[in-house]
Design a protein around this motif. Sequence first.
Motif, PDB file in Angstrom:
ATOM      1  N   ASP A   1       0.805  -1.216   0.134  1.00 47.46           N
ATOM      2  CA  ASP A   1      -0.047  -0.038   0.027  1.00 47.46           C
ATOM      3  C   ASP A   1       1.002   1.178  -0.060  1.00 47.46           C
ATOM      4  N   ASP A   2       2.092   1.034   0.581  1.00 44.32           N
ATOM      5  CA  ASP A   2       2.967   2.324   0.460  1.00 44.32           C
ATOM      6  C   ASP A   2       3.672   2.521  -0.647  1.00 44.32           C
ATOM      7  N   LEU A   3       3.578   1.573  -1.615  1.00 44.15           N
ATOM      8  CA  LEU A   3       4.382   1.634  -2.922  1.00 44.15           C
ATOM      9  C   LEU A   3       3.309   1.889  -3.936  1.00 44.15           C
ATOM     10  N   ARG A   4       1.796   2.073  -3.790  1.00 43.49           N
ATOM     11  CA  ARG A   4       1.068   2.381  -4.792  1.00 43.49           C
ATOM     12  C   ARG A   4       1.108   3.459  -5.608  1.00 43.49           C
ATOM     13  N   PHE A   5       1.922   4.740  -5.159  1.00 43.37           N
ATOM     14  CA  PHE A   5       2.278   5.690  -5.706  1.00 43.37           C
ATOM     15  C   PHE A   5       3.031   5.607  -7.133  1.00 43.37           C
ATOM     16  N   ALA A   6       3.550   4.196  -7.143  1.00 38.04           N
ATOM     17  CA  ALA A   6       4.430   4.066  -8.116  1.00 38.04           C
ATOM     18  C   ALA A   6       3.661   3.969  -9.414  1.00 38.04           C
ATOM     19  N   LEU A   7       2.465   3.416  -9.144  1.00 34.42           N
ATOM     20  CA  LEU A   7       1.580   2.981 -10.483  1.00 34.42           C
ATOM     21  C   LEU A   7       1.382   4.263 -11.348  1.00 34.42           C
ATOM     22  N   GLY A   8       1.791   4.148 -12.455  1.00 37.38           N
ATOM     23  CA  GLY A   8       1.466   5.500 -13.483  1.00 37.38           C
ATOM     24  C   GLY A   8       2.673   6.445 -13.600  1.00 37.38           C
ATOM     25  N   ILE A   9       3.687   6.329 -12.943  1.00 33.20           N
ATOM     26  CA  ILE A   9       4.927   7.156 -13.379  1.00 33.20           C
ATOM     27  C   ILE A   9       6.113   6.152 -13.612  1.00 33.20           C
ATOM     28  N   PRO A  10       7.189   6.858 -14.307  1.00 34.97           N
ATOM     29  CA  PRO A  10       8.277   6.038 -14.690  1.00 34.97           C
ATOM     30  C   PRO A  10       9.124   5.473 -13.460  1.00 34.97           C
ATOM     31  N   GLY A  11       9.888   4.396 -13.778  1.00 39.65           N
ATOM     32  CA  GLY A  11      10.444   3.655 -12.635  1.00 39.65           C
ATOM     33  C   GLY A  11      11.440   4.622 -11.789  1.00 39.65           C
TER      34      GLY A  11
ATOM     35  N   GLU B   1       4.425  17.126 -21.708  1.00 34.91           N
ATOM     36  CA  GLU B   1       4.900  16.904 -22.853  1.00 34.91           C
ATOM     37  C   GLU B   1       4.886  15.494 -23.516  1.00 34.91           C
ATOM     38  N   PRO B   2       4.670  14.472 -22.965  1.00 39.65           N
ATOM     39  CA  PRO B   2       4.426  13.067 -23.603  1.00 39.65           C
ATOM     40  C   PRO B   2       3.305  13.180 -24.416  1.00 39.65           C
ATOM     41  N   ILE B   3       2.020  13.467 -24.164  1.00 38.88           N
ATOM     42  CA  ILE B   3       0.907  13.915 -24.918  1.00 38.88           C
ATOM     43  C   ILE B   3       1.193  14.657 -26.117  1.00 38.88           C
ATOM     44  N   LEU B   4       1.823  15.699 -25.699  1.00 35.75           N
ATOM     45  CA  LEU B   4       2.255  16.811 -26.908  1.00 35.75           C
ATOM     46  C   LEU B   4       3.067  16.443 -28.021  1.00 35.75           C
ATOM     47  N   VAL B   5       3.890  15.657 -27.512  1.00 33.43           N
ATOM     48  CA  VAL B   5       4.864  14.760 -28.676  1.00 33.43           C
ATOM     49  C   VAL B   5       4.010  13.817 -29.300  1.00 33.43           C
ATOM     50  N   CYS B   6       3.296  12.924 -28.960  1.00 28.96           N
ATOM     51  CA  CYS B   6       2.477  12.143 -29.488  1.00 28.96           C
ATOM     52  C   CYS B   6       1.380  12.911 -30.418  1.00 28.96           C
ATOM     53  N   LEU B   7       0.729  14.029 -30.134  1.00 28.80           N
ATOM     54  CA  LEU B   7      -0.179  14.554 -30.983  1.00 28.80           C
ATOM     55  C   LEU B   7       0.811  15.207 -32.193  1.00 28.80           C
ATOM     56  N   GLU B   8       1.853  15.616 -31.933  1.00 25.82           N
ATOM     57  CA  GLU B   8       2.772  16.203 -33.218  1.00 25.82           C
ATOM     58  C   GLU B   8       2.944  15.012 -33.915  1.00 25.82           C
TER      59      GLU B   8
ATOM     60  N   THR C   1       2.933   6.116 -22.595  1.00 27.20           N
ATOM     61  CA  THR C   1       3.279   5.387 -21.378  1.00 27.20           C
ATOM     62  C   THR C   1       4.555   5.841 -20.578  1.00 27.20           C
ATOM     63  N   SER C   2       4.289   5.487 -19.302  1.00 23.92           N
ATOM     64  CA  SER C   2       5.560   5.813 -18.539  1.00 23.92           C
ATOM     65  C   SER C   2       6.752   4.617 -18.758  1.00 23.92           C
ATOM     66  N   LYS C   3       6.468   3.630 -19.489  1.00 28.30           N
ATOM     67  CA  LYS C   3       7.285   2.527 -19.619  1.00 28.30           C
ATOM     68  C   LYS C   3       8.412   3.030 -20.232  1.00 28.30           C
TER      69      LYS C   3
ATOM     70  N   ASP D   1      11.410   8.997 -24.605  1.00 30.58           N
ATOM     71  CA  ASP D   1      11.112   9.735 -25.930  1.00 30.58           C
ATOM     72  C   ASP D   1      10.866  11.299 -25.464  1.00 30.58           C
ATOM     73  N   THR D   2      11.055  11.194 -24.331  1.00 29.59           N
ATOM     74  CA  THR D   2      10.572  12.765 -23.705  1.00 29.59           C
ATOM     75  C   THR D   2      11.650  13.396 -22.533  1.00 29.59           C
ATOM     76  N   LYS D   3      11.767  14.409 -22.385  1.00 30.54           N
ATOM     77  CA  LYS D   3      12.686  14.873 -21.080  1.00 30.54           C
ATOM     78  C   LYS D   3      11.859  14.757 -19.897  1.00 30.54           C
ATOM     79  N   ASN D   4      10.619  15.417 -20.020  1.00 29.11           N
ATOM     80  CA  ASN D   4       9.696  15.458 -19.148  1.00 29.11           C
ATOM     81  C   ASN D   4       8.507  14.287 -19.169  1.00 29.11           C
ATOM     82  N   HIS D   5       7.901  13.785 -17.904  1.00 27.86           N
ATOM     83  CA  HIS D   5       7.157  12.643 -17.988  1.00 27.86           C
ATOM     84  C   HIS D   5       5.884  13.120 -17.149  1.00 27.86           C
ATOM     85  N   LYS D   6       4.814  12.255 -17.511  1.00 30.05           N
ATOM     86  CA  LYS D   6       3.552  12.635 -16.633  1.00 30.05           C
ATOM     87  C   LYS D   6       3.906  12.795 -15.214  1.00 30.05           C
ATOM     88  N   PRO D   7       3.064  13.780 -14.529  1.00 30.14           N
ATOM     89  CA  PRO D   7       1.744  14.563 -15.134  1.00 30.14           C
ATOM     90  C   PRO D   7       2.431  15.666 -16.081  1.00 30.14           C
ATOM     91  N   HIS D   8       3.367  15.964 -16.334  1.00 27.81           N
ATOM     92  CA  HIS D   8       3.698  16.987 -17.431  1.00 27.81           C
ATOM     93  C   HIS D   8       3.401  16.580 -18.643  1.00 27.81           C
TER      94      HIS D   8
END
Length: 207
Positions: free
Chosen positions: A38-48, A139-146, A102-104, A130-137
Amino acid sequence: MFKYVIFDVDGTILDTEKAILNSLQKILKEEGRDYQQDDLRFALGIPGIETLKRLEIFDIERVNSKWSQTVLEFSQEVQIFKGLKEVIEAVSASPIRTGIVTSKTKQEVIDEFEPFGISSHFECIICATDTKNHKPHPEPILVCLERLNATNNEAVYIGDSIYDMQCAKSAGVKFALALWGSKKTEGFESADFILKEPKDILDLIKM
């Protein structure tokens, strides 16, 4: 109607929660750090790497590499959410264009996502590498849109975490919550859409 649908992977396409938490707990214990899951659930959704930074791990590169290998030991616990493969195939066969944010890392996509045989249904895959910044920034979605040559008002991002929603909102893209992955709506009050099951995606793109 949306012309572009962008997906998250962990917790949205793949049910990876057990594999991520079990492997992280295991490698941390090997490093002399004992955590409850439960103390590690914050890890879900962000890069390792970001996870390990927050845990104040000293040798991040070594431990992250170890984690990437260890998660493969739990691959039998990973599966595509029920009904989602058929939905992805249907979306891919339509005029809708698809992408992944993805954060993978790229290697993690190769090792953990490609074996499911659905990568060809996505025109663009943006990884953490693929990006310098990661979610929640944004940039990843903006690069995908581009890369898709898309405008933000034509796209929707489907994800399961607060980081996914924040990323979409910051990028000016509508956000659809994958309730099968998030398992709760609390904290997602500003989500534009709530998808209760994978087939709801088909209704979403007909809007």
